[in-house]
Design a protein around this motif. Structure first.
Motif, mmCIF file in Angstrom:
data_model
loop_
_atom_site.group_PDB
_atom_site.id
_atom_site.type_symbol
_atom_site.label_atom_id
_atom_site.label_comp_id
_atom_site.label_asym_id
_atom_site.label_seq_id
_atom_site.Cartn_x
_atom_site.Cartn_y
_atom_site.Cartn_z
ATOM 1 N N GLU A 133 4.234 9.706 17.107
ATOM 2 C CA GLU A 133 3.974 10.181 15.609
ATOM 3 C C GLU A 133 4.016 8.926 14.644
ATOM 4 O O GLU A 133 3.191 9.018 13.622
ATOM 5 C CB GLU A 133 5.197 11.145 15.367
ATOM 6 N N VAL A 163 0.965 6.873 15.083
ATOM 7 C CA VAL A 163 -0.498 7.482 14.448
ATOM 8 C C VAL A 163 -0.519 7.827 13.038
ATOM 9 O O VAL A 163 -1.251 7.585 12.329
ATOM 10 C CB VAL A 163 -0.421 9.014 15.251
ATOM 11 N N GLU A 164 0.618 7.963 12.448
ATOM 12 C CA GLU A 164 0.910 7.946 10.944
ATOM 13 C C GLU A 164 0.540 6.616 10.214
ATOM 14 O O GLU A 164 -0.019 6.595 9.386
ATOM 15 C CB GLU A 164 2.275 8.268 10.549
ATOM 16 N N ALA A 191 -1.457 4.382 11.710
ATOM 17 C CA ALA A 191 -2.822 4.225 11.764
ATOM 18 C C ALA A 191 -3.572 4.978 10.683
ATOM 19 O O ALA A 191 -4.542 4.592 10.032
ATOM 20 C CB ALA A 191 -3.375 4.433 13.256
ATOM 21 N N ALA A 192 -3.180 6.220 10.627
ATOM 22 C CA ALA A 192 -3.948 6.854 9.477
ATOM 23 C C ALA A 192 -3.528 6.488 8.106
ATOM 24 O O ALA A 192 -4.639 6.262 7.277
ATOM 25 C CB ALA A 192 -3.168 8.308 9.455
ATOM 26 N N GLU A 193 -2.360 6.011 7.832
ATOM 27 C CA GLU A 193 -1.910 5.347 6.732
ATOM 28 C C GLU A 193 -2.916 4.109 6.224
ATOM 29 O O GLU A 193 -3.660 3.862 4.995
ATOM 30 C CB GLU A 193 -0.576 4.860 6.774
ATOM 31 N N ARG A 219 -5.969 3.863 7.266
ATOM 32 C CA ARG A 219 -7.335 4.356 7.356
ATOM 33 C C ARG A 219 -7.948 3.557 8.624
ATOM 34 O O ARG A 219 -9.182 3.227 8.442
ATOM 35 C CB ARG A 219 -8.012 4.200 6.071
ATOM 36 N N GLY A 260 -7.593 5.073 11.794
ATOM 37 C CA GLY A 260 -7.648 6.132 12.768
ATOM 38 C C GLY A 260 -9.092 6.211 13.702
ATOM 39 O O GLY A 260 -9.185 6.878 14.686
ATOM 40 N N THR A 305 0.008 12.189 5.960
ATOM 41 C CA THR A 305 -0.619 11.153 5.964
ATOM 42 C C THR A 305 -1.968 11.498 6.946
ATOM 43 O O THR A 305 -3.211 10.851 6.420
ATOM 44 C CB THR A 305 0.079 10.011 6.653
ATOM 45 N N ALA A 312 -5.800 11.073 5.547
ATOM 46 C CA ALA A 312 -6.706 9.981 5.846
ATOM 47 C C ALA A 312 -7.807 10.433 6.589
ATOM 48 O O ALA A 312 -8.927 10.044 6.054
ATOM 49 C CB ALA A 312 -5.760 8.989 7.132
ATOM 50 N N TYR A 340 -4.967 15.433 15.057
ATOM 51 C CA TYR A 340 -5.834 14.180 14.554
ATOM 52 C C TYR A 340 -6.428 13.355 15.578
ATOM 53 O O TYR A 340 -7.622 13.004 15.374
ATOM 54 C CB TYR A 340 -4.717 13.540 13.926
ATOM 55 N N MET A 366 -10.157 12.351 15.143
ATOM 56 C CA MET A 366 -10.650 10.998 14.701
ATOM 57 C C MET A 366 -11.620 10.557 16.145
ATOM 58 O O MET A 366 -12.532 9.604 15.852
ATOM 59 C CB MET A 366 -9.506 10.138 14.854
#
Lengths: 428, 361
Positions: free
Chosen positions: A297, A300-301, A303-305, A307, A309, B298, B302, B347, B351
């Motif tokens: 988690e 992944v977070e 990576a998302a943060e 941008r 992903g 997030t 994103a 996600y 993605m």
């Protein structure tokens, strides 16, 4: 031989190594391996595999006299939800103790007695919350199975089986060989000092012979567990040579792969940082993070943060065939472990013709000198090395060739012969 | 005693195909056509067809006294047209009765209002056009996915000519006011706000199991201008729900002063009303009744940002636009907010699809 994991019930390299070693050893010696769980309708050729699933548990608590129970009833136990284990838990979610549960030992004893009397052994998760209970039951069942004179030697793999090994040594005077694939030091971090650590230290001190999977782990045993190297003989893991193949990438970018549990020990966060550094420079690369674990988690977070992903892909757990397919597409394999006793998947990557960037803090360094090595914490160098292997065709070819030169010497046969030699020292 | 305003929200997101790292670069469409067909046929047989049939029968049986409002999203209309065309005729028969009010909604069930006002306007236009083609009617009210609403929306919707919007904001939004009155937007008296009667709607949606007569008695005791019972169209998929609706409508209308009305009639009959202030988004979902179930973490933010970054490049690409819109369905955002690893899985899946789609752009 006492084991815990056996294919297809795997968490890491332990079960793969046990199966590979057992098959090779069976050419040299009679061999029985006891594991909690075996695949149905599977009996290996040339040696005996015993699964404990479904075996009735002995009712050990029946013999408590009433007077003891009465005394115990005055003791109060307080259970708190505390994470003290190096196995998968999620330390990011601290539990708030809202209600304290009080048990009397009497109730606990009673509970155990009822449970023992009413159900057969069942493993459930390989490393579940009830791991200690399963380890106790495993120990009891193993001890119950063995009759005097039946075996000449006990060979136990990792701490889950150490207690059973110790018990057999004490009861029947059998020489005890401990095979160390991984220590609490590796799993829980260098500061780990818990019940598992205590058990490991005790067993390592009592053992007649210790077979760690690398010199790296031998030194941890000496430096952290305080055991003299006199009775320690590293036996490095082998690999079953399977045909390598390549698979065309469906996307234009290069592919860099991380493979392993997503836990602190395996260092996926360092891989992520290296990936981020390369992607922020605009490198035409995709990164695959394959495996599961409590850090998923958080990663992944991140990576998302960032941008990212769409360039850093989390595949979750992959079946062995899918792992090979992924490696067949990979341009670079990275193992950033903080402490890695061996690192079988690095050999698998090397075998598939993938150049490896490996942590210096690993045992596999001793058998795969041709790979690239970095300190796990040195993210800039890790990123540079990945980039060099992607861009510098000469260096890349050289690493692949050097890795492949080591592979023919890495069959299980060599490991088995070392183990037999080690047995000889105890039996003569 | 207030009249009842029933509203059914019909949406079925386009199912997305499975995708992993092995599929990036495949160039395959993001929508799983086979799953879309299978799901639509199953839903049509088990829910939409019997549900709409029941509404038709109720309208017939009770003359002008049974009226209902309905929202059908673009993906609903498209999938039904493709895989259960018989339903389209059912919808048209319903429209012909004149007893059904059709509401406007963003065509692709997206949060385009949050992301981009021009895209939002385009989606509303497209929905109105398709709805007009289907029913011959122009919507007078509108509703957003999850009954989302915020102050700036009032102006935009008023400019578009709507007289009202369906909202739900939970107790913090309503404070001690009743959902049984008609409100309007803050500084926007021209845009009326109808508020979901959460207590009684949830009686049906979440706490189902009531006796029809007891339910009538509960409603009859209310004070105000309207009782807004808003349900998902999927609610009609249960045989027990349909049986209840049939019995309860009959029971409710036994009393000569009881009635069912359409939202526009509620607004026409309403008094001046009071403004409702929504400086932040309010919605039907989550403990806070806000935007967080869609854009609270997030991963959601994103994905949302990265998706809308592609809006401009995709705008000129006829081949990719529909697929981009399928990804923009608000339902996918909800999936990424789920606990226990399900959000992370959602996600990762999205993605992989997005990365594949990105390559095609």
């Amino acid at each position: 031989m006492l084991g815990w994991e056996y294919p297809p019930f795997l968490n890491g390299g332990l079960g793969v190594a046990c199966a590979g070693l057992a098959a090779a050893l069976s050419a040299h010696t009679r061999l029985t391996m006891v594991v909690p769980r075996t695949p149905e309708d599977h009996q290996p050729e040339g040696w005996e595999l015993v699964g404990l699933e479904g075996k009735p548990l002995p009712a050990l608590w029946e013999s408590y006299p009433e007077t003891v129970l009465e005394k115990l009833s005055k003791v109060h136990l307080r259970y708190l939800p505390v994470t003290l284990s190096g196995y998968e838990r999620n330390p990011r979610e601290p539990q708030v103790v809202e209600e304290t549960q009080w048990y009397t030992i009497e109730r606990q004893v009673h509970k155990n007695r009822l449970r023992r009397a009413s159900r057969p052994f069942q493993l459930g998760a390989l490393y579940g919350d009830d791991l200690w209970e399963r380890v106790q039951e495993y120990t009891e069942l193993v001890v119950q199975m063995v009759t005097p004179g039946q075996y000449d030697l006990i060979h136990a793999h990792d701490w889950m089986t150490f207690q059973a090994g110790l018990e057999l040594k004490a009861r029947f005077g059998l020489p005890l060989v401990l095979h160390v694939h991984s220590l609490e030091y590796d799993r829980g971090g260098p500061g780990s000092r818990g019940a598992v650590f205590q058990l490991e230290r005790h067993a390592l001190r009592e053992a007649d012979l210790i077979l760690p999977v690398s010199q790296y782990t031998a030194e941890v045993i000496r430096d952290v567990y305080g055991v003299s190297l006199d009775k320690v003989r590293p036996v490095r893991n082998g690999i079953e040579l399977a045909p390598a193949y390549r698979r065309p990438r469906p996307f234009p970018e290069r592919l860099v792969v991380y493979l392993g549990r997503l836990t602190g020990q395996k260092g996926p966060a360092y891989f992520f940082e290296a990936a981020r550094a390369l992607l922020e420079q605009g490198a035409p690369v995709r990164f695959a993070i394959a495996g599961k674990g409590h850090m998923v988690e958080q990663l992944v977070e991140q990576a998302a943060e960032a941008r990212l992903g769409h360039r850093i892909h989390f595949t979750g757990y992959l079946e062995p065939e899918a792992v090979r397919d992924l490696l067949a597409m990979a341009d670079v394999y990275v193992m950033p472990s903080v402490s890695e006793p061996f690192g079988l998947s690095a050999l698998e990557a090397a075998q598939m013709g993938v150049p490896c960037v490996l942590s210096r803090q690993s045992g596999v360094a001793e058998v795969l000198p041709g790979a690239e090595y970095v300190d796990y914490w040195d993210v800039p160098t890790m990123a540079q090395t990945i980039q060099a292997l992607l861009e510098d065709e000469t260096r890349r070819e050289a690493v692949i060739r050097a890795q492949q030169q080591s592979l023919p010497h890495l069959g299980w046969e060599g490991a088995a012969r070392q183990v037999v030699d080690a047995y000889q020292t105890l039996l003569t | 005693m207030p009249p009842v305003s029933l509203h059914f929200f019909g949406h079925q997101p386009y199912p997305l195909r499975a995708a992993s790292i092995f599929d990036i670069g495949s160039g395959a469409p993001v929508v799983d056509r086979a799953a879309s067909a299978a799901r639509t046929e199953a839903q049509a047989a088990g829910c939409y067809r019997p549900g709409l049939e029941l509404l038709e029968r109720l309208i017939e049986a009770h003359g002008g006294r049974f009226q209902v409002a309905m929202t059908l999203t673009g993906p609903w209309m498209e999938q039904v047209t493709a895989h259960a065309p018989g339903l389209i005729r059912q919808v048209q028969r319903l429209a012909k009765t004149g007893q059904v009010s059709w509401l406007a909604t963003p065509y692709h069930h997206s949060l385009s209002f949050v992301a981009d006002r021009a895209l939002f306007a385009a989606e509303m236009d497209r929905h109105e056009a398709r709805l007009h083609g289907l029913t011959g009617q122009r919507p007078r009210l509108c509703v957003q996915p999850g009954y989302l609403y915020t102050n700036p929306m009032a102006y935009v919707l008023h400019q578009r000519g709507y007289v009202g919007c369906l909202v739900d904001g939970g107790p913090a939004f309503l404070k001690d006011r009743s959902p049984n009155w008609v409100y309007h937007g803050s500084h926007m008296p021209g845009l009326h706000l109808l508020v979901r009667d959460a207590l009684h709607s949830d009686d049906l949606e979440l706490r189902f199991g009531m006796d029809a007569r007891a339910f009538s008695a509960r409603l009859a005791a209310r004070q105000g201008e309207v009782i807004n019972l808003w349900l998902s169209l999927d609610w009609l998929g249960s045989h027990a729900h349909r049986a209840f609706l049939r019995d309860w409508v009959r029971d409710w209308l036994l009393h000569p002063e009881h009635s069912f009305v359409r939202p526009e009639d509620v607004i026409a009959a309403a008094g001046p009303g009071a403004p409702l202030d929504a400086p932040d988004y309010v919605s039907v979902r989550g403990p806070a009744h806000d935007l967080s179930p869609w854009l609270g973490n997030t991963l959601q933010k994103a994905f949302f940002d990265q998706l809308y970054e592609l809006a401009a490049p995709v705008a000129g690409r006829k081949d990719l636009r529909a697929e981009w819109h399928a990804l923009s369905d608000a339902q996918h955002l909800l999936a990424m907010g789920e606990p226990e690893g399900r959000g992370v899985s959602a996600y990762s899946h999205l993605m992989s699809l997005f990365a594949d789609f990105h390559l095609r752009v």
